[in-house]
Motif scaffolding. Structure first.
Motif, PDB file in Angstrom:
ATOM      1  N   UNK A  91       0.859  -1.180   0.000  1.00  0.00           N
ATOM      2  CA  UNK A  91       0.000   0.000   0.000  1.00  0.00           C
ATOM      3  C   UNK A  91       0.895   1.229   0.000  1.00  0.00           C
ATOM      4  N   UNK A  92       0.595   2.150  -0.896  1.00  0.00           N
ATOM      5  CA  UNK A  92       1.267   3.445  -0.906  1.00  0.00           C
ATOM      6  C   UNK A  92       0.195   4.469  -0.581  1.00  0.00           C
ATOM      7  N   UNK A  93       0.316   5.099   0.571  1.00  0.00           N
ATOM      8  CA  UNK A  93      -0.678   6.075   1.000  1.00  0.00           C
ATOM      9  C   UNK A  93      -0.084   7.465   0.744  1.00  0.00           C
ATOM     10  N   UNK A  94      -0.687   8.166  -0.202  1.00  0.00           N
ATOM     11  CA  UNK A  94      -0.204   9.479  -0.610  1.00  0.00           C
ATOM     12  C   UNK A  94      -0.513  10.524   0.451  1.00  0.00           C
ATOM     13  N   UNK A  95       0.114  11.675   0.335  1.00  0.00           N
ATOM     14  CA  UNK A  95      -0.053  12.728   1.337  1.00  0.00           C
ATOM     15  C   UNK A  95      -1.492  13.229   1.439  1.00  0.00           C
ATOM     16  N   UNK A  96      -2.279  13.086   0.376  1.00  0.00           N
ATOM     17  CA  UNK A  96      -3.678  13.524   0.416  1.00  0.00           C
ATOM     18  C   UNK A  96      -4.613  12.413   0.907  1.00  0.00           C
ATOM     19  N   UNK A 139      10.401   3.110  -7.103  1.00  0.00           N
ATOM     20  CA  UNK A 139      11.614   3.807  -6.687  1.00  0.00           C
ATOM     21  C   UNK A 139      11.205   4.778  -5.578  1.00  0.00           C
ATOM     22  N   UNK A 140      11.393   4.369  -4.329  1.00  0.00           N
ATOM     23  CA  UNK A 140      10.889   5.131  -3.196  1.00  0.00           C
ATOM     24  C   UNK A 140      11.518   6.520  -3.100  1.00  0.00           C
ATOM     25  N   UNK A 141      12.822   6.620  -3.294  1.00  0.00           N
ATOM     26  CA  UNK A 141      13.498   7.917  -3.167  1.00  0.00           C
ATOM     27  C   UNK A 141      13.035   8.902  -4.232  1.00  0.00           C
ATOM     28  N   UNK A 142      12.732   8.415  -5.420  1.00  0.00           N
ATOM     29  CA  UNK A 142      12.305   9.278  -6.522  1.00  0.00           C
ATOM     30  C   UNK A 142      10.789   9.453  -6.577  1.00  0.00           C
ATOM     31  N   UNK A 143      10.042   8.752  -5.703  1.00  0.00           N
ATOM     32  CA  UNK A 143       8.574   8.771  -5.739  1.00  0.00           C
ATOM     33  C   UNK A 143       8.059   8.421  -7.131  1.00  0.00           C
ATOM     34  N   UNK A 144       8.559   7.325  -7.681  1.00  0.00           N
ATOM     35  CA  UNK A 144       8.265   6.943  -9.054  1.00  0.00           C
ATOM     36  C   UNK A 144       7.880   5.470  -9.124  1.00  0.00           C
ATOM     37  N   UNK A 145       6.863   5.177  -9.956  1.00  0.00           N
ATOM     38  CA  UNK A 145       6.436   3.801 -10.219  1.00  0.00           C
ATOM     39  C   UNK A 145       6.523   3.588 -11.726  1.00  0.00           C
ATOM     40  N   UNK A 168       4.372   9.356 -11.529  1.00  0.00           N
ATOM     41  CA  UNK A 168       5.049  10.207 -10.566  1.00  0.00           C
ATOM     42  C   UNK A 168       4.148  10.315  -9.337  1.00  0.00           C
ATOM     43  N   UNK A 169       4.585   9.789  -8.197  1.00  0.00           N
ATOM     44  CA  UNK A 169       3.756   9.791  -6.997  1.00  0.00           C
ATOM     45  C   UNK A 169       3.630  11.180  -6.382  1.00  0.00           C
ATOM     46  N   UNK A 170       4.563  12.062  -6.694  1.00  0.00           N
ATOM     47  CA  UNK A 170       4.528  13.407  -6.126  1.00  0.00           C
ATOM     48  C   UNK A 170       3.425  14.255  -6.750  1.00  0.00           C
ATOM     49  N   UNK A 171       3.394  14.298  -8.105  1.00  0.00           N
ATOM     50  CA  UNK A 171       2.372  15.124  -8.769  1.00  0.00           C
ATOM     51  C   UNK A 171       1.260  14.283  -9.403  1.00  0.00           C
ATOM     52  N   UNK A 172       1.339  12.941  -9.283  1.00  0.00           N
ATOM     53  CA  UNK A 172       0.333  11.985  -9.753  1.00  0.00           C
ATOM     54  C   UNK A 172       0.153  11.986 -11.272  1.00  0.00           C
TER      55      UNK A 172
END
Length: 190
Positions: A91-96, A139-145, A168-172
């Protein structure tokens, strides 16, 4: 300087150092391994014990939470930095608060590089987006799948068949593309 000022400076410095130390300890990833036994698998060393019910939690600096669970696994090196896992659910729980669920038959987690490679019947679910592929890397450090190899993307109104999807997990943002110059195949679902 008076002794009162020196004591105040010392106490402030000490409290800052202790605060920083405890912050680092609290933000350290939590690991949970139990019930070890020997297993024979195609990727293993003969003396590597099998781990059961693996659970690993971590939080990135931006607040994204990662929870990795597997039915079983084993360490692939003496330092115990690489873990081969079976029946993996992450599970990856995003900041939102939105959650991305990743499921696969196998996975390889490299703690040093902060990368997990999902292998064999990989499925990603995020809101109305579904991705199926044979391989997916986080890639956890890069917030990338990155998902690839027999990739199928399913959205609300369409299906896509492509070579690779990058999220991109940061900007989705999601990019879907082919390795060669051919076009992504789009199938309407309406």
């Amino acid at each position: 300087m008076s002794s009162k000022t020196l004591i105040q400076i010392f106490l402030i410095s000490l409290s800052l150092c202790l605060s920083f130390y405890f912050y680092l300890k609290i933000s350290e990833p939590k690991k949970n391994y139990d019930n070890q036994k020997i297993d024979s698998n195609s990727i293993h060393s003969d003396d590597a014990p099998e781990l059961k019910n693996i659970s690993y939690e971590s939080k990135s600096l931006d607040g994204t939470q990662f929870i990795i669970n597997a039915e079983s696994g084993e360490f692939l090196d003496e330092k115990k930095n690489r873990v081969f896992m079976k029946n993996v659910k992450t599970s990856i729980i995003l900041t939102n608060g939105e959650e991305i669920i990743l499921v696969s038959k196998k996975g390889l987690y490299d703690l040093d590089k902060s990368i997990i490679n999902f292998i064999n019947q990989v499925r990603l679910d995020y809101l109305d987006h579904k991705i199926e592929s044979e391989k997916l890397d986080v890639f956890f450090k890069e917030n990338l799948v990155e998902a690839y190899d027999n990739l199928r993307y399913r959205g609300t109104n369409y299906d896509l068949i492509a070579d690779k999807a990058s999220i991109n997990l940061f900007n989705r943002n999601i990019e879907i593309f082919m390795f060669d110059q051919s076009k992504v195949k789009v199938l309407n679902t309406n």
